[in-house]
Each structure stands twice: as structure tokens, then as C-alpha cells.
Write an enzyme that holds these catalytic residues in place. Structure first.
Site, short mmCIF file in Angstrom:
data_model
loop_
_atom_site.label_atom_id
_atom_site.label_comp_id
_atom_site.label_asym_id
_atom_site.label_seq_id
_atom_site.Cartn_x
_atom_site.Cartn_y
_atom_site.Cartn_z
N GLY A 55 1.82 2.92 8.35
CA GLY A 55 3.26 2.81 8.08
C GLY A 55 3.62 1.41 7.61
O GLY A 55 3.08 0.42 8.07
N HIS A 56 4.51 1.37 6.66
CA HIS A 56 5.07 0.11 6.21
C HIS A 56 6.49 0.03 6.75
O HIS A 56 7.25 0.98 6.61
CB HIS A 56 5.20 0.09 4.69
N VAL B 295 8.75 -15.87 7.46
CA VAL B 295 9.18 -16.41 8.76
C VAL B 295 10.17 -15.48 9.47
O VAL B 295 10.91 -15.89 10.34
CB VAL B 295 9.81 -17.82 8.59
N GLY C 72 3.31 4.10 17.13
CA GLY C 72 3.87 3.47 18.32
C GLY C 72 2.82 2.91 19.26
O GLY C 72 3.13 2.37 20.32
N ARG C 73 1.55 3.02 18.88
CA ARG C 73 0.46 2.52 19.74
C ARG C 73 0.52 1.00 19.85
O ARG C 73 0.72 0.32 18.85
CB ARG C 73 -0.91 2.87 19.13
N ASP D 29 -1.50 -3.72 8.79
CA ASP D 29 -0.27 -4.18 9.46
C ASP D 29 -0.03 -5.68 9.28
O ASP D 29 0.50 -6.36 10.16
CB ASP D 29 -0.31 -3.84 10.96
N ASP E 175 6.44 -17.19 12.04
CA ASP E 175 7.43 -17.44 13.10
C ASP E 175 6.99 -16.92 14.46
O ASP E 175 7.46 -17.39 15.50
CB ASP E 175 8.77 -16.80 12.72
P1 GDP Z 1 2.15 -3.21 6.93
O1 GDP Z 1 1.48 -1.98 7.43
O2 GDP Z 1 1.18 -4.22 6.42
O3 GDP Z 1 3.22 -2.94 5.93
O4 GDP Z 1 2.86 -3.90 8.17
P2 GDP Z 1 3.70 -3.17 9.32
O5 GDP Z 1 5.03 -2.81 8.77
O6 GDP Z 1 2.92 -2.12 9.99
O7 GDP Z 1 3.83 -4.36 10.37
C1 GDP Z 1 4.48 -5.54 10.09
C2 GDP Z 1 5.63 -5.73 11.08
O8 GDP Z 1 6.01 -7.07 11.11
C3 GDP Z 1 6.88 -4.96 10.74
O9 GDP Z 1 7.52 -4.58 11.93
C4 GDP Z 1 7.73 -5.99 9.98
O10 GDP Z 1 9.12 -5.75 10.06
C5 GDP Z 1 7.37 -7.23 10.71
N1 GDP Z 1 7.37 -8.44 9.89
C6 GDP Z 1 6.99 -8.59 8.60
N2 GDP Z 1 7.04 -9.88 8.23
C7 GDP Z 1 7.46 -10.58 9.30
C8 GDP Z 1 7.68 -11.97 9.56
O11 GDP Z 1 7.50 -12.82 8.71
N3 GDP Z 1 8.08 -12.30 10.81
C9 GDP Z 1 8.28 -11.38 11.79
N4 GDP Z 1 8.67 -11.79 12.98
N5 GDP Z 1 8.09 -10.07 11.59
C10 GDP Z 1 7.67 -9.66 10.37
MG MG Z 2 1.41 -0.80 9.09
#
Ligand code: GDP
Ligand code: MG
Length: 426
Positions: free
Chosen positions: A39-40, A415, A304-305, A12, A335
Site C-alpha cells: 500500500g502507498h 520531513v 495493519g501489521r 514502505d 523527522d
Molecule cells: P510506500 O509503500 O513506500 O509508499 O510507503 P508507505 O505508504 O507504506 O509508508 C510510508 C508512511 O510514512 C506513510 O504512512 C506516509 O504517510 C509516511 N511518510 C512518508 N513520508 C514521511 C515523512 O517524511 N515523515 C513522516 N513522519 N512520515 C512520512
Molecule cells: Mg507501503
């Protein structure tokens, strides 16, 4: 060029959004491990998408997406994911999606096994593994038991159906031992027909495709799910995934063990989060945790956890960078720290009275105490910054400090969640 994008921490980190951003420079995006257990989240002009199985390049018009042999594929989930994206106007066809014939099929009995074992563990020990209950560990076990079904078998289903009675009989020995209703061969055939049939046209030898693409000079990106600390060998066993989340595994899990990675980009979060159970030395509790969780929106994309959170962990991140062989880093979610006047980092662990910055063996992690240090925050909204010069001095200092402590260059800083909310540092 063969580039790996991988997670430095517990997952995440924001890999999805970085892959979405960087995929512009790539012709092919390839998933090489794991299943729909993570999940991405990708936000772009078309909307907000949560991808569990499909490579993030699926949201780009001219990118070919590959699901490699290292993956385990829940065919029902994949049909659903494809359906949802199509409904949102995303084009998906055998032209832009290629699934390895050697990838493993997750069956309903794997999900059942996962649930049965987590529930048993909860009752027997009070300490479940924190599995996402998507059948991932059981299906990887079957792979090594050489009893798993593979996507290529969908092309010759009669042969696969002939294998089923013995597999079902073998599974039922386990299912009955847990006190559950046995499964039937008929149900499994119906399942494979319903959700396997629609995927048949996507199944190919991804090795042939990827070698051709590479020889034509195409740029290939390998997209990992989860992070180094969830790796089956190098992670916090048993609170890990069942697959290899390590960049070096990418060519193998994609179908091109003959090719070598050109570079590895590690995705590292500006603070820490960890979903599920297991040792998490830098963890915040109480109000401190709630504040950071809210600011970072740290709730699982797949489940959703609420995620456990803490400050940036130098010890774990340095280890993650080493495991991933990361040449450069994308630092995400900077940010989220905008609100803080002072920012903590976990610079060392204290183990049996000794200070260390080497990540120890899992068994002693629970005995490690975090050593926190404070640095000055920027206490300003940086979500509009797009150039290095736009960033406040304290933010630049924070980035430079992480570079120094982790001994790795930070090339990108994000950011905000939107595609363009990032800064290229050099
Ligand atoms: P992944 O599993 O590594 O792909 O990451 P996730 O999608 O599970 O979690 C990353 C969360 O952070 C998502 O809700 C993104 O939309 C959000 N996100 C990603 N980059 C940034 C950022 O630079 N700033 C903020 N505030 N949110 C971000
Ligand atoms: Mg993830």
C-alpha cells in the site's frame, strides 16, 4: 523523459508520497509490477488515501495513469478502490486510467491458494513466508504456467469462459489436495462478470499509448511497489514479492520494452523497516524497537501489521542503490529521528568473524551480525524545515554521511507526510 521511482530498501520507504509529490512534473504515472499486496499512503489537500493498485498519479487532475502488463490485478479490489476514490470526489475515467490488456487477473482461487499454502507452511515448518495472502505468488506462478487470465480477455469474455473449465479442473486438483472445497466454473464466471465488466472500458494496449505519449514529449514516471530487497531475483528470497521491483524492469512491465529509462530516483528511508518474516540484520528488538516503531508509525498500510524496525542499514541500502541503478535519492522520514540525541546506523555486517559492507547471499544473512555506529542527533523538531539552510547541522551531517557511505547523491529529504513537507537539497 522516462523516470523510475523505486524502493531502495524492504518497501514502505514512502514511495507513494514521493510519487505524489514528484508527479507534478509528469504527464503520465505508470505502475509496472505487483498487485494489491502493498500500500502507498498519500496525504494531500483532498485527504488521506491508501492506494494498493492505482498509480499515485490518480490523485492529480491532469495526470494519465497506466497499469502495465507486469501487474497482477485483483479486479474486485480495483473496483473497490475506484469506488472509494470516486466517493472522495476523485475523477476516474478511461481518459485518466489505462489498464494493459496484457495485465494478469488475480482470481479468488489465487487468494485461496496463498492462504492454504501459508497455513500449511505455518503448521509444517512454523515458518510461513509472511505472504500478504492476496494471491500474488500463485497468480504469478500461473502466468509462467501460461494458465492465467488477462485483462484483455474481458473484451472477448465468451472465449475466456471457454478456457475456464480446464483451468478450474486444474486448480481443483490442488485445492482438493489441501483438503478444501473445490471451486466451480459458474462462480468464476459470475465473479468475472461482476468485477471484470465494469473495468472493460479501461483496457487498452498501453504500449501504443505510452509510445505515443513519449513521442509527443510527455514525461512518464514509473512507480514501483516494494523495494529492491523484495525483488524476486535480487531480494531476500523466499521472503520477497513474486514480481520484479527493479527499475530496469519498468519499461518491460509498463508496455514499452523499446524505450530506455532516462533516470532512476531511489526512495530510501532514514532508518529501516521490514514487514513480515525473513532476515533483517539491522533489526532492533524490545524497547528500542517499540520507540522507533511508534515514532515512525510503522504499521502496514495494506495489512495493519506492525513492521519490524532498525536503524539505517548501509550494507543493504548500498546494495539496493546498485540494484536500482539509482542516479539520485529521496531520503524519507528524516523527522522520525528528531527525538534522538544519538542516532545509530548499521555500517557493516559481521559474517564469520569478518567485517563486510557487501550484501551477502540470502542463505548466510541469518548468520550476519550488525555493526552499529553512533552519530550525534539533532534532537530538534525539523518538520517545519523547507530549505537546506533550515536543517540543523547534525541533520546535514547525517545526510552527508549517508551520501558518503552509500555513494549516491541525496536530492530530496522529506520531513513529514504532507505533500509540501520536503526539502530539495540541490
Ligand atoms: P510506500 O509503500 O513506500 O509508499 O510507503 P508507505 O505508504 O507504506 O509508508 C510510508 C508512511 O510514512 C506513510 O504512512 C506516509 O504517510 C509516511 N511518510 C512518508 N513520508 C514521511 C515523512 O517524511 N515523515 C513522516 N513522519 N512520515 C512520512
Ligand atoms: Mg507501503
Amino acid at each position: 523523459m522516462l523516470t523510475s521511482i523505486c524502493g531502495i530498501n524492504w518497501g514502505d520507504e514512502g514511495k507513494g508520497r514521493m510519487v505524489d509529490l514528484l508527479s507534478e512534473k509528469f504527464d503520465v504515472v505508470c505502475r509496472y509490477q505487483g498487485g494489491n499486496n502493498a500500500g502507498h499512503t498519500v496525504i494531500n489537500e483532498k485527504g488521506k488515501f491508501i492506494l494498493n493498485l492505482l498509480p499515485s498519479g490518480i490523485l492529480r487532475e491532469n495526470v494519465v495513469n497506466v497499469m502495465g502488463c507486469g501487474m497482477v490485478i485483483d479486479i474486485k479490489h480495483l473496483c473497490g478502490e475506484i469506488g472509494k476514490l470516486r466517493a472522495a470526489g476523485i475523477r476516474i475515467s478511461p481518459e485518466n486510467l489505462k489498464i494493459s490488456d496484457k495485465a494478469i487477473i488475480v482470481m479468488p482461487y489465487h487468494v485461496l491458494q496463498d492462504v492454504m499454502e501459508e497455513d500449511r507452511l505455518s503448521k509444517a515448518t512454523g515458518k510461513p513466508y509472511g505472504s500478504t495472502r492476496r494471491g500474488i505468488s500463485p497468480v504469478y506462478s500461473d502466468k509462467y504456467m501460461k494458465k492465467a487470465l488477462r485483462m484483455g480477455e474481458l473484451l472477448n469474455p465468451e472465449l475466456m469462459y471457454k478456457r475456464l473449465p480446464d483451468i478450474v479442473a486444474w486448480k481443483n486438483m490442488t485445492i482438493k489436495a489441501y483438503g478444501f472445497e473445490p471451486i466451480t466454473v459458474e462462480d468464476m464466471i459470475t465473479y468475472l462478470k461482476t468485477y471484470g465488466e465494469p473495468l472493460k472500458d479501461y483496457v487498452v494496449d498501453t504500449g501504443i499509448y505510452l509510445n505515443e505519449a513519449y513521442n509527443e514529449g510527455k514525461n512518464v514516471m514509473f512507480e514501483a511497489q516494494l523495494g529492491a530487497l523484495r525483488d524476486i531475483d535480487y531480494g531476500i528470497v523466499p521472503y520477497t514479492s513474486a514480481s520484479s521491483t527493479i527499475a530496469a524492469y519498468a519499461p518491460i512491465g509498463a508496455g514499452v520494452p523499446n524505450l530506455r529509462l532516462t533516470n532512476s530516483i531511489g526512495i530510501m528511508k532514514a532508518y529501516s523497516s521490514c514487514v513480515g518474516a525473513g532476515p533483517f540484520t539491522c533489526e532492533y528488538f524490545g524497547e528500542k524497537a517499540e520507540r522507533l516503531r511508534e515514532l515512525g508509525g510503522e504499521y502496514g498500510a495494506a495489512t495493519g501489521r506492525p513492521r519490524r524496525v532498525g536503524p539505517f542499514d548501509v550494507v543493504a541500502s548500498k546494495y539496493g542503490i546498485r540494484c536500482q541503478g539509482a542516479d539520485e535519492i529521496a531520503l524519507t522520514k528524516l523527522d522520525v529521528l528528531d527525538d534522538y540525541e544519538e542516532i545509530e546506523i548499521c555500517s557493516h555486517y559481521k559474517l564469520h568473524g569478518k567485517i563486510t559492507d557487501e550484501f551477502p547471499f540470502t542463505d548466510v544473512l541469518d548468520e550476519c551480525e550488525p555493526v552499529f555506529e553512533k552519530v550525534k542527533g539533532w534532537h530538534k523538531d525539523i518538520t517545519g524545515c523547507r530549505k537546506k539552510e533550515d536543517l540543523p547541522k547534525e541533520a546535514l551531517d547525517y545526510i552527508a554521511l549517508l551520501e558518503k557511505l552509500c555513494k549516491c547523491r541525496i536530492k530530496y529529504v522529506s520531513v513529514g507526510a504532507e505533500r509540501d513537507a520536503y526539502i530539495e537539497m540541490y
